[in-house]
Design an enzyme around this catalytic site. Structure first.
Site, PDB file in Angstrom:
ATOM      1  N   CYS A 199       5.273 -13.481  -0.048  1.00  0.00           N
ATOM      2  CA  CYS A 199       4.290 -13.896  -1.065  1.00  0.00           C
ATOM      3  C   CYS A 199       4.378 -15.340  -1.528  1.00  0.00           C
ATOM      4  CB  CYS A 199       4.423 -13.006  -2.290  1.00  0.00           C
ATOM      5  SG  CYS A 199       3.868 -11.344  -1.970  1.00  0.00           S
ATOM      6  N   LEU A 257       4.659  -5.652  -7.844  1.00  0.00           N
ATOM      7  CA  LEU A 257       5.989  -5.122  -7.484  1.00  0.00           C
ATOM      8  C   LEU A 257       6.749  -6.131  -6.631  1.00  0.00           C
ATOM      9  CD1 LEU A 257       6.253  -4.164  -4.251  1.00  0.00           C
ATOM     10  CD2 LEU A 257       4.707  -2.396  -5.031  1.00  0.00           C
ATOM     11  N   LYS A 317       3.148 -18.299   0.733  1.00  0.00           N
ATOM     12  CA  LYS A 317       1.751 -18.041   1.112  1.00  0.00           C
ATOM     13  C   LYS A 317       0.820 -18.225  -0.091  1.00  0.00           C
ATOM     14  CE  LYS A 317       0.135 -13.889   1.321  1.00  0.00           C
ATOM     15  NZ  LYS A 317       0.111 -12.460   1.604  1.00  0.00           N
ATOM     16  N   ASP A 364      -4.166   3.448   8.161  1.00  0.00           N
ATOM     17  CA  ASP A 364      -3.800   2.177   8.809  1.00  0.00           C
ATOM     18  C   ASP A 364      -4.242   2.253  10.263  1.00  0.00           C
ATOM     19  OD1 ASP A 364      -1.350  -0.050   7.880  1.00  0.00           O
ATOM     20  OD2 ASP A 364      -2.126  -0.092   9.929  1.00  0.00           O
ATOM     21  N   GLY A 399       0.813  -1.221   0.000  1.00  0.00           N
ATOM     22  CA  GLY A 399       0.000   0.000   0.000  1.00  0.00           C
ATOM     23  C   GLY A 399       0.844   1.266   0.000  1.00  0.00           C
ATOM     24  N   ASN A 448      -3.132  -7.041   5.358  1.00  0.00           N
ATOM     25  CA  ASN A 448      -2.418  -8.319   5.321  1.00  0.00           C
ATOM     26  C   ASN A 448      -3.374  -9.510   5.238  1.00  0.00           C
ATOM     27  OD1 ASN A 448      -2.715  -6.806   7.635  1.00  0.00           O
ATOM     28  ND2 ASN A 448      -1.287  -8.013   8.836  1.00  0.00           N
TER      29      ASN A 448
HETATM   30  C1  UDX Z   1       7.494 -11.485  -5.406  1.00  0.00           C
HETATM   31  C2  UDX Z   1       7.179 -11.299  -6.894  1.00  0.00           C
HETATM   32  O1  UDX Z   1       8.395 -11.166  -7.632  1.00  0.00           O
HETATM   33  C3  UDX Z   1       6.315 -10.078  -7.104  1.00  0.00           C
HETATM   34  O2  UDX Z   1       5.954  -9.939  -8.467  1.00  0.00           O
HETATM   35  C4  UDX Z   1       5.067 -10.209  -6.244  1.00  0.00           C
HETATM   36  O3  UDX Z   1       4.287  -9.059  -6.366  1.00  0.00           O
HETATM   37  C5  UDX Z   1       5.443 -10.440  -4.788  1.00  0.00           C
HETATM   38  O4  UDX Z   1       6.306 -11.569  -4.664  1.00  0.00           O
HETATM   39  P1  UDX Z   1       9.239 -10.417  -3.693  1.00  0.00           P
HETATM   40  O5  UDX Z   1       8.867 -11.580  -2.824  1.00  0.00           O
HETATM   41  O6  UDX Z   1       9.190  -9.045  -3.127  1.00  0.00           O
HETATM   42  O7  UDX Z   1       8.279 -10.381  -4.993  1.00  0.00           O
HETATM   43  O8  UDX Z   1      10.728 -10.626  -4.260  1.00  0.00           O
HETATM   44  P2  UDX Z   1      11.358 -11.560  -5.392  1.00  0.00           P
HETATM   45  O9  UDX Z   1      12.364 -10.745  -6.106  1.00  0.00           O
HETATM   46  O10 UDX Z   1      10.339 -12.211  -6.232  1.00  0.00           O
HETATM   47  O11 UDX Z   1      12.161 -12.660  -4.573  1.00  0.00           O
HETATM   48  C6  UDX Z   1      11.518 -13.676  -3.816  1.00  0.00           C
HETATM   49  C7  UDX Z   1      12.528 -14.651  -3.271  1.00  0.00           C
HETATM   50  O12 UDX Z   1      13.087 -15.428  -4.317  1.00  0.00           O
HETATM   51  C8  UDX Z   1      13.718 -13.984  -2.577  1.00  0.00           C
HETATM   52  O13 UDX Z   1      14.038 -14.700  -1.407  1.00  0.00           O
HETATM   53  C9  UDX Z   1      14.819 -14.084  -3.608  1.00  0.00           C
HETATM   54  O14 UDX Z   1      16.096 -14.070  -3.038  1.00  0.00           O
HETATM   55  C10 UDX Z   1      14.507 -15.417  -4.242  1.00  0.00           C
HETATM   56  N1  UDX Z   1      15.058 -15.560  -5.606  1.00  0.00           N
HETATM   57  C11 UDX Z   1      14.638 -14.735  -6.603  1.00  0.00           C
HETATM   58  C12 UDX Z   1      15.984 -16.563  -5.879  1.00  0.00           C
HETATM   59  O15 UDX Z   1      16.370 -17.326  -4.987  1.00  0.00           O
HETATM   60  N2  UDX Z   1      16.470 -16.690  -7.159  1.00  0.00           N
HETATM   61  C13 UDX Z   1      16.061 -15.883  -8.174  1.00  0.00           C
HETATM   62  O16 UDX Z   1      16.528 -16.072  -9.312  1.00  0.00           O
HETATM   63  C14 UDX Z   1      15.124 -14.863  -7.889  1.00  0.00           C
HETATM   64  P1  ADP Z   2       1.726  -6.139   2.552  1.00  0.00           P
HETATM   65  O1  ADP Z   2       3.119  -6.694   2.444  1.00  0.00           O
HETATM   66  O2  ADP Z   2       0.692  -6.969   1.815  1.00  0.00           O
HETATM   67  O3  ADP Z   2       1.624  -4.693   2.206  1.00  0.00           O
HETATM   68  P2  ADP Z   2       1.747  -5.496   5.375  1.00  0.00           P
HETATM   69  O4  ADP Z   2       1.588  -6.448   6.525  1.00  0.00           O
HETATM   70  O5  ADP Z   2       3.049  -4.827   5.149  1.00  0.00           O
HETATM   71  O6  ADP Z   2       1.275  -6.309   4.079  1.00  0.00           O
HETATM   72  O7  ADP Z   2       0.649  -4.334   5.494  1.00  0.00           O
HETATM   73  C1  ADP Z   2      -0.687  -4.499   5.799  1.00  0.00           C
HETATM   74  C2  ADP Z   2      -1.144  -3.329   6.701  1.00  0.00           C
HETATM   75  O8  ADP Z   2      -2.572  -3.356   6.800  1.00  0.00           O
HETATM   76  C3  ADP Z   2      -0.617  -3.347   8.121  1.00  0.00           C
HETATM   77  O9  ADP Z   2       0.109  -2.162   8.373  1.00  0.00           O
HETATM   78  C4  ADP Z   2      -1.893  -3.435   9.009  1.00  0.00           C
HETATM   79  O10 ADP Z   2      -1.784  -2.669  10.197  1.00  0.00           O
HETATM   80  C5  ADP Z   2      -2.942  -2.854   8.083  1.00  0.00           C
HETATM   81  N1  ADP Z   2      -4.320  -3.247   8.402  1.00  0.00           N
HETATM   82  C6  ADP Z   2      -4.799  -4.497   8.625  1.00  0.00           C
HETATM   83  N2  ADP Z   2      -6.147  -4.458   8.860  1.00  0.00           N
HETATM   84  C7  ADP Z   2      -6.530  -3.165   8.770  1.00  0.00           C
HETATM   85  C8  ADP Z   2      -7.797  -2.460   8.899  1.00  0.00           C
HETATM   86  N3  ADP Z   2      -8.944  -3.125   9.145  1.00  0.00           N
HETATM   87  N4  ADP Z   2      -7.791  -1.119   8.764  1.00  0.00           N
HETATM   88  C9  ADP Z   2      -6.640  -0.440   8.498  1.00  0.00           C
HETATM   89  N5  ADP Z   2      -5.422  -1.049   8.356  1.00  0.00           N
HETATM   90  C10 ADP Z   2      -5.368  -2.382   8.484  1.00  0.00           C
END
Ligand code: UDX
Ligand code: ADP
Ligand code: UDX
Length: 480
Positions: free
Chosen positions: A272, A159, A275, A33, A13, A87
Site C-alpha cells: 500500500c 486493516l 503505491k 475470484d 477481500g 488489485n
Molecule cells: C498499511 C496500513 O497500516 C493500513 O491501514 C492500510 O490499510 C494498508 O497499509 P500494511 O502495509 O499491511 O498496512 O502494514 P503496516 O503495519 O502499516 O506496515 C507497513 C510497513 O511499515 C511495514 O514494512 C512495516 O514494517 C513498516 N513500519 C511500520 C515501520 O518500519 N515502522 C513502524 O513504526 C511501523
Molecule cells: P489486495 O491486497 O488489495 O487484496 P490482491 O492482489 O491480494 O490485492 O487481491 C486481488 C484479487 O482480485 C486477486 O486474487 C485477483 O485474482 C482478483 N481479481 C482481479 N480482477 C478480477 C476480476 N475481474 N474478477 C474477479 N477477480 C479479480
C-alpha cells in the site's frame, strides 16, 4: 436475506468478508475470484494467505454463510451489495507509468457487473483507488446498465496485514462515502447496517465519495511519512550518538504526536504505502499542484535512501567488500506475521548485497523459496525513472539459498542481516550463532529486535538502525 458478493479474494477481500460473515449470520457472503488456484486454496485447509486468527474465522463460517467461488457472474448477479476488491497496481507503461494506478482490473470488474446485473445494486469500492474513480465507475455502470440502478459507495479498508482479524473486529473507524442524494444516503444506511452488527455507531463515519477516497490515500501517506520521518532521524542519530528509540519515545509522548508507528526500520514495505503515495503524487501533478506532489515524493525518497544506507553500512563495515562472503538474511516478509513480500525492503537489500557479489542464505518462517527466487529474479520497476531494470542473471540467483532454520542460515556466515521483526528472532541462541560464524562476526539489525549490549558482550560487532555506533563502525568509511 441480504446477499453480499466480493470480487477479489485477496489480502483485503478474503479476511474482510470472512469477518462480515462471522459477525452477520443473517447475511450470505460470496467471495469470488478469477484465480482458480486462489479459490481452491480458500476452500482448503491451507488458506492462500497467512494471517493470525483467520483460519478460525473461516472454519466457523465457510459453508454456512461464507462461500468462495470462481462463478463470478452468478454471485454478482444474485447480490444486493457488490464489493470490489481487485488489485490496483501502479501502471508500468503508458500515461502515468510509475505513478498512476492501473485500473484495468477495476474497469473490467465494473463492465462485468453491468453486464450480468438483473436487479438494482450497491457497488462498493473496497480496494484503494485514485480519487474520483467512483465517478468513472459510475459512468461505466450507468452507460451499460439496461435500466438497472447502481449506487456507488467508497468504503476503504484500513486493516494492516498481520493484524487483519484484530483490526476488522475492532476498527478505529469504518468509513463510508456516498452520493449526497436521497438514493446515495439510503445506500450508505444499508452498508452502515452491515457494519453496525459489531462496530459501534460512532465509529462508522460517513462522508461524500471524494472525501472517503482521499482519506484512504491521505491516511497511508501520513503513516508512511511518520516512518520516513523517524528513519531520517535515525541517520542523524547514528551520526551524532543519539539513540533513535529514546528520541522516538520522547517525541511520541507528546499527545499531539502519539507513540505509535515510530519504529525506525530498514524501510517500509507492503503493497500500500508506496503505491498509494505515488498515486497521490500523480493526482497532485494532474491537478496542477507540483509543490504538493514534490512534498509527498520525499517520503518515498527517504525510504529508498534508508534501504541503500543499510546496504552501504553492511558493505563498508566488512572492509568494503562482501564478495563471496556468506551473509545470512533473517526475515524476508515486509513485516512480521505475514508471508507477503510485496515491496518488502528485503528485496532491495538483497539485490544490493548481491550486486556486491555476496552469497545469501535466507530464512523466513512464512515465505516460500519459490516466492523469494521470484522476487529476486523479477525485473524491478523504478518509480523514480520508470524503466524496467534488467532481471538478475542466473549466476546471481545461484548466490542465493533459502533455508528453513535461522541456525542453518547463519552457519559459517560472516554477517547476519535482520530484515523482518519476527518475534522468534528476539529469542534465538545468539551465543550458538556466534560460535558457528566466521570472525569477526557482524549483526546488522534492520528492525531493532536484538539486545545490542548483550550481543556485543558475546563478541558480535553490532549495527542497529539509529543506535550509537559500535566503535568498529565508527572507524569505517562514511556511509552515503
Ligand atoms: C498499511 C496500513 O497500516 C493500513 O491501514 C492500510 O490499510 C494498508 O497499509 P500494511 O502495509 O499491511 O498496512 O502494514 P503496516 O503495519 O502499516 O506496515 C507497513 C510497513 O511499515 C511495514 O514494512 C512495516 O514494517 C513498516 N513500519 C511500520 C515501520 O518500519 N515502522 C513502524 O513504526 C511501523
Ligand atoms: P489486495 O491486497 O488489495 O487484496 P490482491 O492482489 O491480494 O490485492 O487481491 C486481488 C484479487 O482480485 C486477486 O486474487 C485477483 O485474482 C482478483 N481479481 C482481479 N480482477 C478480477 C476480476 N475481474 N474478477 C474477479 N477477480 C479479480
Ligand atoms: C510550539 C510547540 O507546540 C511547543 O511544544 C514548543 O515548545 C514551541 O513551539 P507554539 O509555537 O507556541 O508552540 O504554538 P503551537 O500551538 O505549536 O502553534 C504553532 C503554529 O502552528 C501556530 O501558528 C498555529 O496556528 C499553527 N498550527 C497549529 C496550525 O496551523 N495547525 C494546527 O493544527 C496546529
Amino acid at each position: 436475506m441480504v446477499k453480499i458478493c466480493c470480487i477479489g479474494a485477496g489480502y483485503v477481500g478474503g479476511p474482510t468478508m470472512a469477518v462480515i460473515a462471522l459477525k452477520c449470520p443473517s447475511i450470505e457472503v460470496a467471495v469470488v475470484d478469477i484465480s482458480v488456484s486462489r479459490i481452491n486454496a480458500w476452500n482448503s485447509d491451507q488458506l492462500p494467505i497467512y494471517e493470525p486468527g483467520l483460519d478460525g474465522v473461516v472454519k466457523e463460517c465457510r459453508g454456512r454463510n461464507l462461500f468462495f467461488s470462481t462463478d463470478v457472474e452468478k454471485h454478482v448477479s444474485e447480490a444486493d451489495i457488490v464489493f470490489v476488491s481487485v488489485n490496483t497496481p501502479t501502471k508500468t507503461r503508458g500515461l502515468g507509468a510509475g505513478k498512476a494506478a492501473d485500473l484495468t482490473y477495476w474497469e473490467s470488474a465494473a463492465r462485468m457487473i453491468a453486464d450480468v446485473s438483473k436487479s438494482d445494486k450497491i457497488v462498493v469500492e473496497k480496494s484503494t483507488v485514485p480519487v474520483k474513480t467512483a465517478e468513472a465507475i459510475e459512468k461505466i455502470l450507468t452507460h451499460n446498465s439496461k435500466g438497472i440502478k447502481f449506487q456507488i459507495l467508497s468504503n476503504p479498508e484500513f486493516l494492516a496485514e498481520g493484524t487483519a482479524i484484530k483490526d476488522l473486529f475492532n476498527p478505529d473507524r469504518v468509513l463510508i462515502g456516498g452520493r449526497e442524494t436521497p438514493e446515495g444516503q439510503k445506500a450508505i444506511s444499508t452498508l452502515k447496517a452491515v457494519y453496525a452488527h459489531w462496530v459501534p455507531e460512532d465509529r462508522i463515519l460517513t462522508t461524500n465519495l471524494w472525501s472517503a477516497e482521499l482519506s484512504k490515500l491521505a491516511a497511508n501517506a501520513f503513516l508512511a511519512q511518520r516512518i520516513s520521518s523517524v528513519n531520517a532521524i535515525s541517520a542523524l542519530c547514528e551520526a551524532t550518538g543519539a539513540n533513535v528509540s529514546q528520541v522516538a519515545y520522547s517525541v511520541g509522548t507528546d499527545s499531539r504526536i502519539g507513540p505509535k508507528f515510530l519504529n525506525a526500520s530498514v524501510g517500509f514495505g507492503g503493497s500500500c504505502f508506496q503505491k498509494d503515495i505515488l498515486n497521490l503524487v500523480y493526482i497532485c501533478e494532474c491537478n496542477g499542484l507540483p509543490e504538493v506532489a514534490e512534498y509527498w515524493k520525499q517520503v518515498i525518497k527517504i525510504n529508498d535512501y534508508q534501504k541503500n544506507r543499510f546496504v552501504n553500512r553492511v558493505v563498508a563495515s566488512m572492509f568494503n567488500t562482501v564478495s563471496n562472503k556468506k551473509i545470512a538474511v533473517l526475515g524476508f516478509a515486509f513485516k512480521k506475521d505475514t508471508g507477503d513480500t510485496r515491496e518488502t525492503p528485503a528485496i532491495d537489500v538483497c539485490k544490493g548485497l548481491l550486486g556486491d557479489k555476496a552469497r545469501l542464505s535466507i530464512y523466513d518462517p512464512q515465505v516460500s523459496e519459490d516466492q523469494i527466487q521470484r522476487d529476486l529474479t523479477l525485473s524491478k520497476f523504478e518509480w523514480d525513472h520508470p524503466t524496467h531494470l534488467q532481471p538478475m542473471s542466473p549466476t546471481t540467483v545461484k548466490q542465493v539459498s533459502v533455508v528453513w532454520d535461522a541456525y542453518e542460515a547463519t552457519k559459517e556466515a560472516h554477517a547476519v542481516c535482520i530484515l523482518t521483526e519476527w518475534d522468534e528472532f528476539k529469542t534465538l541462541d545468539y551465543q550458538r550463532i556466534y560460535d558457528n560464524m566466521q570472525k569477526p562476526a557482524f549483526i546488522f539489525d534492520g528492525r531493532n529486535v536484538v539486545d545490542v549490549d548483550k550481543l556485543r558482550d558475546i563478541g558480535f560487532i553490532v549495527f542497529s538502525i539509529g543506535k550509537p555506533l559500535d566503535p568498529w563502525l565508527k572507524d569505517m568509511p562514511a556511509v552515503a
